[in-house]
Design an enzyme around this catalytic site. Structure first.
Site, mmCIF file in Angstrom:
data_model
loop_
_atom_site.group_PDB
_atom_site.id
_atom_site.type_symbol
_atom_site.label_atom_id
_atom_site.label_comp_id
_atom_site.label_asym_id
_atom_site.label_seq_id
_atom_site.Cartn_x
_atom_site.Cartn_y
_atom_site.Cartn_z
ATOM 1 N N ASP A 1 0.834 -1.203 0.000
ATOM 2 C CA ASP A 1 0.000 0.000 0.000
ATOM 3 C C ASP A 1 0.863 1.246 0.000
ATOM 4 O O ASP A 1 0.497 2.271 0.598
ATOM 5 C CB ASP A 1 -0.921 -0.024 1.236
ATOM 6 C CG ASP A 1 -2.010 1.047 1.179
ATOM 7 O OD1 ASP A 1 -2.477 1.476 2.262
ATOM 8 O OD2 ASP A 1 -2.381 1.466 0.063
ATOM 9 N N LYS B 1 2.456 2.805 -6.297
ATOM 10 C CA LYS B 1 2.097 1.840 -7.358
ATOM 11 C C LYS B 1 3.315 1.366 -8.148
ATOM 12 O O LYS B 1 3.397 0.214 -8.525
ATOM 13 C CB LYS B 1 1.046 2.449 -8.269
ATOM 14 C CG LYS B 1 1.420 3.784 -8.916
ATOM 15 C CD LYS B 1 0.223 4.401 -9.630
ATOM 16 C CE LYS B 1 0.476 5.810 -10.104
ATOM 17 N NZ LYS B 1 1.616 5.962 -11.004
ATOM 18 N N ASP C 1 -3.305 -3.091 -2.259
ATOM 19 C CA ASP C 1 -4.337 -2.065 -2.347
ATOM 20 C C ASP C 1 -4.193 -1.302 -3.667
ATOM 21 O O ASP C 1 -3.139 -1.307 -4.289
ATOM 22 C CB ASP C 1 -4.205 -1.085 -1.163
ATOM 23 C CG ASP C 1 -5.400 -0.135 -1.072
ATOM 24 O OD1 ASP C 1 -5.232 0.969 -0.535
ATOM 25 O OD2 ASP C 1 -6.497 -0.502 -1.557
ATOM 26 N N ASN C 2 -5.265 -0.654 -4.111
ATOM 27 C CA ASN C 2 -5.224 0.298 -5.228
ATOM 28 C C ASN C 2 -4.868 -0.292 -6.580
ATOM 29 O O ASN C 2 -4.256 0.385 -7.410
ATOM 30 C CB ASN C 2 -4.249 1.446 -4.920
ATOM 31 C CG ASN C 2 -4.495 2.061 -3.582
ATOM 32 O OD1 ASN C 2 -3.643 2.011 -2.699
ATOM 33 N ND2 ASN C 2 -5.674 2.627 -3.394
ATOM 34 N N GLU D 1 -11.336 4.316 -1.102
ATOM 35 C CA GLU D 1 -11.741 4.708 0.248
ATOM 36 C C GLU D 1 -12.607 5.969 0.268
ATOM 37 O O GLU D 1 -12.311 6.957 -0.381
ATOM 38 C CB GLU D 1 -10.504 4.931 1.149
ATOM 39 C CG GLU D 1 -9.402 5.786 0.582
ATOM 40 C CD GLU D 1 -8.343 4.970 -0.149
ATOM 41 O OE1 GLU D 1 -8.636 3.876 -0.635
ATOM 42 O OE2 GLU D 1 -7.212 5.461 -0.253
HETATM 43 O O1 LIG Z 1 -0.204 6.800 -3.131
HETATM 44 C C1 LIG Z 1 -0.946 5.992 -2.531
HETATM 45 N N1 LIG Z 1 -0.405 5.042 -1.715
HETATM 46 C C2 LIG Z 1 -1.190 4.143 -1.046
HETATM 47 N N2 LIG Z 1 -2.520 4.135 -1.117
HETATM 48 C C3 LIG Z 1 -3.154 5.092 -1.899
HETATM 49 C C4 LIG Z 1 -4.565 5.113 -1.962
HETATM 50 O O2 LIG Z 1 -5.246 4.173 -1.224
HETATM 51 C C5 LIG Z 1 -5.226 6.056 -2.746
HETATM 52 C C6 LIG Z 1 -4.486 7.001 -3.491
HETATM 53 C C7 LIG Z 1 -5.199 7.991 -4.316
HETATM 54 C C8 LIG Z 1 -6.298 7.593 -5.075
HETATM 55 C C9 LIG Z 1 -6.998 8.527 -5.832
HETATM 56 C C10 LIG Z 1 -6.597 9.857 -5.833
HETATM 57 F F1 LIG Z 1 -7.280 10.770 -6.554
HETATM 58 C C11 LIG Z 1 -5.491 10.260 -5.089
HETATM 59 C C12 LIG Z 1 -4.798 9.327 -4.319
HETATM 60 C C13 LIG Z 1 -3.079 6.999 -3.427
HETATM 61 C C14 LIG Z 1 -2.406 6.046 -2.638
HETATM 62 MG MG LIG Z 2 -3.981 2.571 -0.555
#
Ligand SMILES: O=c1[nH]cnc2c(O)cc(-c3ccc(F)cc3)cc12
Ligand SMILES: [Mg+2]
Length: 214
Positions: A141, A144, A169-170, A199
């Site tokens: 997590d 990416k 995740d993601n 989330e």
């Molecule tokens: O960079 C991330 N690391 C880990 N988890 C993430 C996560 O759960 C969501 C997002 C994220 C998703 C959409 C957005 F518009 C902006 C940020 C980034 C990370």
């Molecule tokens: Mg995440």
């Protein structure tokens, strides 16, 4: 020189959550992110899937890549059996400082070891620094573009065993196409996608669960 979002999240935890009560820390962070400020915690919907994977596995040794504010650290550590250990890696010092206090507020210090630094440098040191043999569970997590190189590093360093579960995740949003391509086509893994949502939103996202076959 105002406060940062992680600092405001921590302030909410220290104001509203009960010390030593992980569930109240989780609920406070979810409320803060839904009603005050969105933050990139795995959240309650994907968090329930994370909980079921951890509960079924009952890991003695777990690794988390990407601590952020410690929300998923608390979710995982609260479910671990006595004597088990969660190592969590965070390269951003400001995030790490907040996470240490969130983990402490939840009363989970004895189950969690937070290590600051880049995962690519720390993973090869796991055995010598922390006496780890292999991990039963890994939660990806962090970033990416590090999912695939870090997974290959875990393999090369002999940190995975037959049956180790990787949960990422993601995999849809922001998305980890190279990781998915590798893990779904590798004969060394058995993978399954858990469809969910980003989330605190209605945007599609999901978790990829992969079992290392050795
Ligand atoms: O960079 C991330 N690391 C880990 N988890 C993430 C996560 O759960 C969501 C997002 C994220 C998703 C959409 C957005 F518009 C902006 C940020 C980034 C990370
Ligand atoms: Mg995440």
């Amino acid at each position: 020189t105002g406060s940062t979002r992680p600092q405001r999240l921590l302030r909410a935890v220290q104001k509203k959550a009960t010390q030593g009560d992980p569930q109240s820390v989780i609920a406070t962070i979810d409320h803060f992110c839904r009603h005050s400020e969105w933050a990139m915690n795995v959240g309650d919907e994907k968090g329930s899937i994370l909980d079921s994977v951890v509960t079924e596995l009952n890991p003695s040794s777990a690794l988390e890549l990407g601590t952020y504010c410690g929300y998923s650290t608390v979710r995982i550590a609260r479910l671990l059996p006595p004597g088990s250990k969660l190592i969590t890696l965070e390269f951003n010092p400001a995030y790490a400082a907040v996470a240490r206090q969130v983990i402490a507020w939840a009363g989970l210090n004895d189950k969690v070891q937070l290590v600051e630094g880049p995962s690519g440098d720390l993973i090869p040191q796991m055995k010598e620094l922390f006496g780890v043999q292999t991990f039963d569970f890994v939660f990806l997590d962090h970033w990416k573009d590090r999912y695939l190189p870090d997974t290959k590093l875990l393999e090369e360093c002999g940190l995975l065993r037959k049956g180790t579960v990787l949960l990422a995740d993601n995999v849809i949003c922001p998305g980890t196409p190279e990781y998915l391509e590798y893990i779904r086509n590798s004969s060394r893994y058995e993978s399954r996608y858990f469809k969910s949502h980003l989330e605190y939103t209605k945007v599609e996202d999901g978790l990829e669960k992969s079992v290392f076959l050795g």
